[in-house]
Scaffold this motif. Structure first.
Motif, PDB file in Angstrom:
ATOM      1  N   LEU A   1       0.818  -1.208   0.000  1.00 57.95           N
ATOM      2  CA  LEU A   1       0.000   0.000   0.000  1.00 57.95           C
ATOM      3  C   LEU A   1       0.855   1.262   0.000  1.00 57.95           C
ATOM      4  CD1 LEU A   1      -2.608  -1.216   2.618  1.00 57.95           C
ATOM      5  CD2 LEU A   1      -2.637  -1.475   0.152  1.00 57.95           C
ATOM      6  N   SER A   2       2.164   1.072  -0.054  1.00 60.58           N
ATOM      7  CA  SER A   2       3.043   2.236   0.002  1.00 60.58           C
ATOM      8  C   SER A   2       3.470   2.630  -1.412  1.00 60.58           C
ATOM      9  CB  SER A   2       4.260   1.868   0.860  1.00 60.58           C
ATOM     10  OG  SER A   2       5.441   2.262   0.241  1.00 60.58           O
ATOM     11  N   SER A   3       3.727   3.931  -1.623  1.00 56.57           N
ATOM     12  CA  SER A   3       4.214   4.303  -2.956  1.00 56.57           C
ATOM     13  C   SER A   3       5.706   4.626  -2.874  1.00 56.57           C
ATOM     14  CB  SER A   3       3.412   5.488  -3.513  1.00 56.57           C
ATOM     15  OG  SER A   3       3.294   6.462  -2.528  1.00 56.57           O
ATOM     16  N   ASP A   4       6.355   4.147  -1.805  1.00 56.44           N
ATOM     17  CA  ASP A   4       7.787   4.402  -1.599  1.00 56.44           C
ATOM     18  C   ASP A   4       8.605   3.186  -2.095  1.00 56.44           C
ATOM     19  OD1 ASP A   4      10.015   5.694  -0.788  1.00 56.44           O
ATOM     20  OD2 ASP A   4       9.332   6.035   1.272  1.00 56.44           O
ATOM     21  N   PHE A   5       9.917   3.274  -1.927  1.00 54.27           N
ATOM     22  CA  PHE A   5      10.777   2.128  -2.236  1.00 54.27           C
ATOM     23  C   PHE A   5      10.415   0.986  -1.276  1.00 54.27           C
ATOM     24  CE2 PHE A   5      13.175   5.585  -3.980  1.00 54.27           C
ATOM     25  CZ  PHE A   5      13.907   5.053  -5.032  1.00 54.27           C
ATOM     26  N   VAL A   6      10.258  -0.206  -1.814  1.00 54.75           N
ATOM     27  CA  VAL A   6       9.985  -1.372  -0.959  1.00 54.75           C
ATOM     28  C   VAL A   6      11.336  -2.002  -0.614  1.00 54.75           C
ATOM     29  CG1 VAL A   6       8.918  -3.671  -0.921  1.00 54.75           C
ATOM     30  CG2 VAL A   6       7.742  -1.770  -2.058  1.00 54.75           C
ATOM     31  N   PRO A   7      11.606  -2.299   0.677  1.00 56.60           N
ATOM     32  CA  PRO A   7      12.902  -2.916   1.013  1.00 56.60           C
ATOM     33  C   PRO A   7      13.136  -4.193   0.192  1.00 56.60           C
ATOM     34  CG  PRO A   7      11.648  -2.380   2.995  1.00 56.60           C
ATOM     35  CD  PRO A   7      10.733  -2.133   1.835  1.00 56.60           C
ATOM     36  N   VAL A   8      14.395  -4.400  -0.208  1.00 59.02           N
ATOM     37  CA  VAL A   8      14.711  -5.505  -1.129  1.00 59.02           C
ATOM     38  C   VAL A   8      14.263  -6.860  -0.579  1.00 59.02           C
ATOM     39  CG1 VAL A   8      16.610  -6.741  -2.246  1.00 59.02           C
ATOM     40  CG2 VAL A   8      16.621  -4.258  -2.180  1.00 59.02           C
TER      41      VAL A   8
ATOM     42  N   LYS B   1      10.152 -11.482  -1.083  1.00 57.51           N
ATOM     43  CA  LYS B   1       9.164 -12.332  -0.415  1.00 57.51           C
ATOM     44  C   LYS B   1       7.754 -12.120  -0.977  1.00 57.51           C
ATOM     45  CE  LYS B   1      12.049 -14.310   2.155  1.00 57.51           C
ATOM     46  NZ  LYS B   1      12.909 -14.195   3.085  1.00 57.51           N
ATOM     47  N   MET B   2       7.568 -11.083  -1.771  1.00 59.26           N
ATOM     48  CA  MET B   2       6.229 -10.839  -2.333  1.00 59.26           C
ATOM     49  C   MET B   2       5.864 -11.921  -3.356  1.00 59.26           C
ATOM     50  SD  MET B   2       6.222  -6.725  -2.680  1.00 59.26           S
ATOM     51  CE  MET B   2       5.650  -5.717  -1.296  1.00 59.26           C
ATOM     52  N   GLY B   3       6.857 -12.553  -3.949  1.00 54.07           N
ATOM     53  CA  GLY B   3       6.583 -13.621  -4.917  1.00 54.07           C
ATOM     54  C   GLY B   3       5.710 -13.112  -6.034  1.00 54.07           C
ATOM     55  N   SER B   4       4.504 -13.673  -6.169  1.00 51.64           N
ATOM     56  CA  SER B   4       3.591 -13.233  -7.242  1.00 51.64           C
ATOM     57  C   SER B   4       2.362 -12.537  -6.645  1.00 51.64           C
ATOM     58  CB  SER B   4       3.164 -14.436  -8.087  1.00 51.64           C
ATOM     59  OG  SER B   4       2.489 -15.361  -7.264  1.00 51.64           O
ATOM     60  N   ARG B   5       2.526 -12.019  -5.403  1.00 54.84           N
ATOM     61  CA  ARG B   5       1.386 -11.345  -4.745  1.00 54.84           C
ATOM     62  C   ARG B   5       1.361  -9.865  -5.082  1.00 54.84           C
ATOM     63  NH1 ARG B   5       3.529 -14.770  -1.371  1.00 54.84           N
ATOM     64  NH2 ARG B   5       2.160 -16.447  -0.696  1.00 54.84           N
ATOM     65  N   MET B   6       0.273  -9.418  -5.684  1.00 51.58           N
ATOM     66  CA  MET B   6       0.162  -8.004  -6.029  1.00 51.58           C
ATOM     67  C   MET B   6      -0.553  -7.226  -4.928  1.00 51.58           C
ATOM     68  SD  MET B   6      -1.127  -6.302  -9.577  1.00 51.58           S
ATOM     69  CE  MET B   6       0.194  -6.918 -10.584  1.00 51.58           C
ATOM     70  N   LEU B   7      -1.545  -7.833  -4.326  1.00 49.99           N
ATOM     71  CA  LEU B   7      -2.326  -7.134  -3.306  1.00 49.99           C
ATOM     72  C   LEU B   7      -2.786  -8.136  -2.247  1.00 49.99           C
ATOM     73  CD1 LEU B   7      -3.399  -4.295  -2.714  1.00 49.99           C
ATOM     74  CD2 LEU B   7      -5.413  -4.837  -4.039  1.00 49.99           C
ATOM     75  N   GLY B   8      -2.248  -7.971  -1.042  1.00 46.98           N
ATOM     76  CA  GLY B   8      -2.641  -8.870   0.041  1.00 46.98           C
ATOM     77  C   GLY B   8      -1.666 -10.024   0.189  1.00 46.98           C
ATOM     78  N   CYS B   9      -1.578 -10.525   1.411  1.00 43.66           N
ATOM     79  CA  CYS B   9      -0.728 -11.687   1.691  1.00 43.66           C
ATOM     80  C   CYS B   9      -1.512 -12.527   2.680  1.00 43.66           C
ATOM     81  CB  CYS B   9       0.598 -11.250   2.305  1.00 43.66           C
ATOM     82  SG  CYS B   9       1.491 -12.585   3.114  1.00 43.66           S
ATOM     83  N   ASP B  10      -1.975 -13.673   2.232  1.00 42.08           N
ATOM     84  CA  ASP B  10      -2.840 -14.490   3.100  1.00 42.08           C
ATOM     85  C   ASP B  10      -2.081 -15.603   3.812  1.00 42.08           C
ATOM     86  OD1 ASP B  10      -5.069 -13.038   2.365  1.00 42.08           O
ATOM     87  OD2 ASP B  10      -5.701 -14.440   0.808  1.00 42.08           O
TER      88      ASP B  10
ATOM     89  N   HIS C   1       8.419   8.576 -11.468  1.00 48.77           N
ATOM     90  CA  HIS C   1       8.402   8.256 -10.031  1.00 48.77           C
ATOM     91  C   HIS C   1       9.649   7.418  -9.697  1.00 48.77           C
ATOM     92  CE1 HIS C   1       6.564   7.728  -6.185  1.00 48.77           C
ATOM     93  NE2 HIS C   1       6.441   6.427  -6.313  1.00 48.77           N
ATOM     94  N   ALA C   2      10.494   7.966  -8.787  1.00 48.28           N
ATOM     95  CA  ALA C   2      11.788   7.320  -8.505  1.00 48.28           C
ATOM     96  C   ALA C   2      11.661   5.858  -8.042  1.00 48.28           C
ATOM     97  CB  ALA C   2      12.569   8.140  -7.485  1.00 48.28           C
ATOM     98  N   PRO C   3      10.737   5.512  -7.120  1.00 50.77           N
ATOM     99  CA  PRO C   3      10.669   4.097  -6.710  1.00 50.77           C
ATOM    100  C   PRO C   3      10.383   3.158  -7.886  1.00 50.77           C
ATOM    101  CG  PRO C   3       9.515   5.450  -5.107  1.00 50.77           C
ATOM    102  CD  PRO C   3       9.859   6.351  -6.266  1.00 50.77           C
TER     103      PRO C   3
END
Ligand code: SF4
Ligand code: SF4
Length: 362
Positions: free
Chosen positions: A207-214, A219-228, A317-319
Motif C-alpha cells: 500500500l506504500s508508494s515508496d521504495f519497498v525494502p529488497v 518475499k512478495m513472490g507473485s502477490r500483487m495485493l494482500g498476503c494471506d 516516479h523514482a521508486p
C-alpha cells in the motif's frame, strides 16, 4: 422504539444485506488498544503514525455515542496459485467494498429510526470486534470467528442508539500452543504473539508508494495485493480453504502483469477505473499497482518482461525506476548490464543510482 426491538430489527436487516454476524458493544474507552498502541509504537517507531490515527475513546468522535454496532462480512479466500502472469490478489480486497456499502445501508437504517451514526470512524476495529464477542485474537493479530475463521472484514457503526451490548469473549486468544502463523510468515513479521510489525509485513508495503525494502520485494513472490500466508496456515480457517476458488477471468485480467507494464504511459486510466470498481478506489492507484507489477516481473525471472521494464527506467516516479532496475538485475537477460549502465548515466536520484549499482552487482 424499544431498544431490544430496534436491535432485533437491525440484525434482521443486516442479515438480509449479507452480514454474517452482527453484535453490539459499549462506548467505553478501548483500554486494550491503548496498551497495545504503546507497545507497538516502541517496537516499530516508523509505523507509529498508523496507531496515532486511531482513537482510544469513542466519545472523542461522538460525545453522545451509546453503542458500537459491529457487522462481519465473510468471504471465501482464493486459491494460492493464480495462473502465470497474473498478480495474485486476496479475496478480502474484492469483498471489503461490498461490506462497506452494506455498512452504510445499515447506518441509514438507524438514522431512519431517529439516531445519529458514523460508519467506520477512526477506532481500532479488532478490539471493538473482540469486545463485542465476535471472536478471539489470533497470534497473527487478526480476529477469527467460529463461523468463518479470519476470512472476514470488520465493519462498525458508532451511534447514539441505546442498543443492549453483547458479551465479550472470555479470554484474549484461543490459539493454545499453535504458532503456525508465526513460523510460516516469510518475513518474520509476527515477532510476538498477536503483534505484527507493519514495516516487516508484506501487506503494509503493497500500500506504500515508496521504495519497498529488497528483502520484502523478494518475499512478495507473485502477490500483487494482500498476503494471506498467515491465514492460509491457520487451523481455524480450514473450511474456507477447502472452498477456495479463483476470481473470474475478467477480474484476473485486470491484474495481468504484462498488460500493466505495457499501459503505464496512458496512466493506466481505464484499468484503474475498472479495478476501482472491483477493489475500491483506495487500492486501485496506478503508481502502486505499477510498482507491484514491476516487482512481480522481477520475481518471475521471466525474460519476456524485459522490453516492458526498460522504458520504466525513465518513469517520473523514482521508486518505479528503482524497482525496474532491481527487476532487470534479477532477470539477468543478455545485455542487462548495458541497459543498466545507460540508465545510470541519465539517473540523478541517489536512491535510484544505488538500486542500479546493486543490480549491477557493485
Ligand atoms: S500478512 Fe504475510 S507478511 Fe504479514 S504477517 Fe501475515 S504472513 Fe507475515
Ligand atoms: S495459525 Fe495457530 S497461532 Fe496463528 S492464529 Fe491460527 S491458531 Fe492462532
Amino acid at each position: 422504539m424499544e431498544k431490544d426491538l430496534l436491535k432485533d430489527q437491525l440484525i434482521e436487516y443486516g442479515t438480509k444485506l449479507g452480514f454474517g454476524i452482527i453484535r453490539v458493544t459499549t462506548c467505553e474507552p478501548l483500554k486494550l488498544w491503548n496498551y497495545q498502541r504503546n507497545i507497538r509504537k516502541k517496537q516499530d517507531p516508523d509505523s507509529a503514525y498508523l496507531w496515532d490515527n486511531l482513537k482510544y475513546d469513542p466519545k472523542e468522535i461522538m460525545p453522545e455515542a451509546r453503542s458500537i454496532v459491529v457487522a462481519i462480512w465473510a468471504h471465501t479466500p482464493y486459491k494460492s496459485n493464480f495462473p502465470k502472469g497474473i498478480g495474485r490478489f486476496s479475496a478480502y480486497y474484492r469483498e471489503y467494498p461490498k461490506g462497506r456499502q452494506a455498512a452504510y445501508r445499515l447506518g441509514k437504517f438507524l438514522e431512519q429510526a431517529g439516531y445519529n451514526t458514523i460508519v467506520q470512524p477512526n477506532l481500532p476495529a479488532k478490539e471493538i470486534a473482540y469486545r463485542a464477542g465476535i471472536g478471539y485474537f489470533g497470534k497473527n493479530a487478526l480476529i477469527h470467528t467460529q463461523e468463518y475463521g479470519s476470512w472476514i472484514s470488520l465493519h462498525y457503526i458508532l451511534t447514539d442508539a441505546p442498543l443492549t451490548p453483547d458479551e465479550s469473549m472470555d479470554r484474549i486468544s484461543d490459539c493454545g500452543d499453535c504458532n503456525l502463523c508465526m513460523r510460516t510468515c516469510p518475513t518474520s513479521a509476527i515477532q510476538r504473539e498477536g503483534q505484527v510489525i507493519p514495516s516487516k509485513c508484506i501487506r503494509h508495503h503493497m500500500l506504500s508508494s515508496d521504495f519497498v525494502p529488497v528483502d520484502i520485494r523478494e518475499k512478495m513472490g507473485s502477490r500483487m495485493l494482500g498476503c494471506d500466508i498467515c491465514q492460509m496456515v491457520c487451523p481455524f480457517n480450514k473450511k474456507g480453504i477447502l472452498e477456495a476458488g479463483l476470481p473470474s477471468p475478467e477480474e484476473m485480467d485486470l491484474f495481468n502483469i504484462k498488460d500493466i507494464l505495457k499501459e503505464w504511459s496512458t496512466g493506466l486510466k481505464n484499468r484503474m477505473n475498472n479495478m476501482g470498481e472491483l477493489i475500491g478506489k483506495n487500492y486501485a492507484r496506478a503508481q502502486k499497482i505499477l510498482s507491484m507489477a514491476v516487482i512481480l516481473a522481477g520475481n518471475s525471472k521471466d525474460k519476456s518482461y524485459i522490453p516492458y521494464l526498460i522504458p520504466l527506467l525513465k518513469h517520473p516516479h523514482a521508486p518505479i525506476r528503482g524497482h525496474s532496475a532491481w527487476a532487470i538485475g534479477k532477470i539477468k537477460a543478455d545485455g542487462f548490464e548495458d541497459i543498466l549502465n545507460k540508465a545510470l548515466i541519465q539517473e540523478k536520484d541517489n536512491r535510484v543510482r544505488e538500486e542500479i549499482d546493486r543490480a549491477l552487482g557493485y
